[in-house]
Design a protein around this motif. Structure first.
Motif, short mmCIF file in Angstrom:
data_model
loop_
_atom_site.label_atom_id
_atom_site.label_comp_id
_atom_site.label_asym_id
_atom_site.label_seq_id
_atom_site.Cartn_x
_atom_site.Cartn_y
_atom_site.Cartn_z
N VAL A 1 -9.50 3.97 -1.09
CA VAL A 1 -9.21 2.30 -0.59
C VAL A 1 -10.17 2.58 0.51
O VAL A 1 -10.54 2.91 1.85
N ASP B 1 1.05 -1.00 -0.86
CA ASP B 1 -0.09 -0.13 -0.02
C ASP B 1 0.84 1.55 -0.35
O ASP B 1 0.45 2.34 -0.82
N SER C 1 -6.20 -4.12 0.29
CA SER C 1 -4.77 -3.81 1.15
C SER C 1 -4.22 -4.63 0.37
O SER C 1 -4.31 -5.45 0.13
N TYR C 2 -2.82 -4.09 1.20
CA TYR C 2 -2.14 -5.44 0.80
C TYR C 2 -2.23 -6.32 0.77
O TYR C 2 -1.98 -7.59 -0.16
#
Length: 140
Positions: free
Chosen positions: A138, A38, A51-52
């Motif tokens: 996000v 991110d 998210s990552y």
């Protein structure tokens, strides 16, 4: 043993990503996928929907992927190639020529993209269907 590596955000995972991984994995014995964190996406001016950790989990679940590592900065590619004994660095052909300097360390291949699909197209289509929502933010 031939090890392949590729890099990307892999947001809104779709069949184009699966096909890329399948084609890369067919080039060797092991496929490593570096997923942009991110923080790195923020430096690139990008925001991923997932998210990552979520994107890494999704990518890792793909049967063609043997390992997922975080991509934290542009310069890590040469280090990753040496660290993981990479034989082939592969990217979509939208990056054609951008990583040719890595050819002193391993083979560099650019594969044609899967037509009619991209994460950007999905986001744009969703935005058109939901004009009162900003899908580029996000979600936490």
């Amino acid at each position: 043993m031939k090890t392949i590596i590729t890099y990307g955000t892999f947001d809104l995972f779709h069949f184009g990503h699966v096909r890329l991984f399948k084609r890369l994995r067919a080039l060797g014995d092991k496929l490593i996928v570096a997923v942009s964190t991110d923080e790195f996406n923020a430096l690139k001016g990008k925001a991923a929907f997932f998210s990552y950790l979520q994107r890494a989990e999704i990518v890792e679940a793909c049967k063609y992927v043997d390992m997922v590592v975080p991509e934290t900065h542009w310069q890590q590619k040469a280090k990753d190639i040496c660290k993981h004994d990479i034989s082939i660095f592969g990217m979509g052909d939208d990056w054609q020529g951008e990583f040719d300097e890595l050819s002193i360390l391993c083979d560099v291949v650019y594969l044609s993209r899967t037509g009619e699909i991209s994460s950007t197209e999905i986001k744009n289509s969703l935005a058109a269907k939901m004009p009162n929502h900003d899908i580029n933010k996000v979600q936490k």
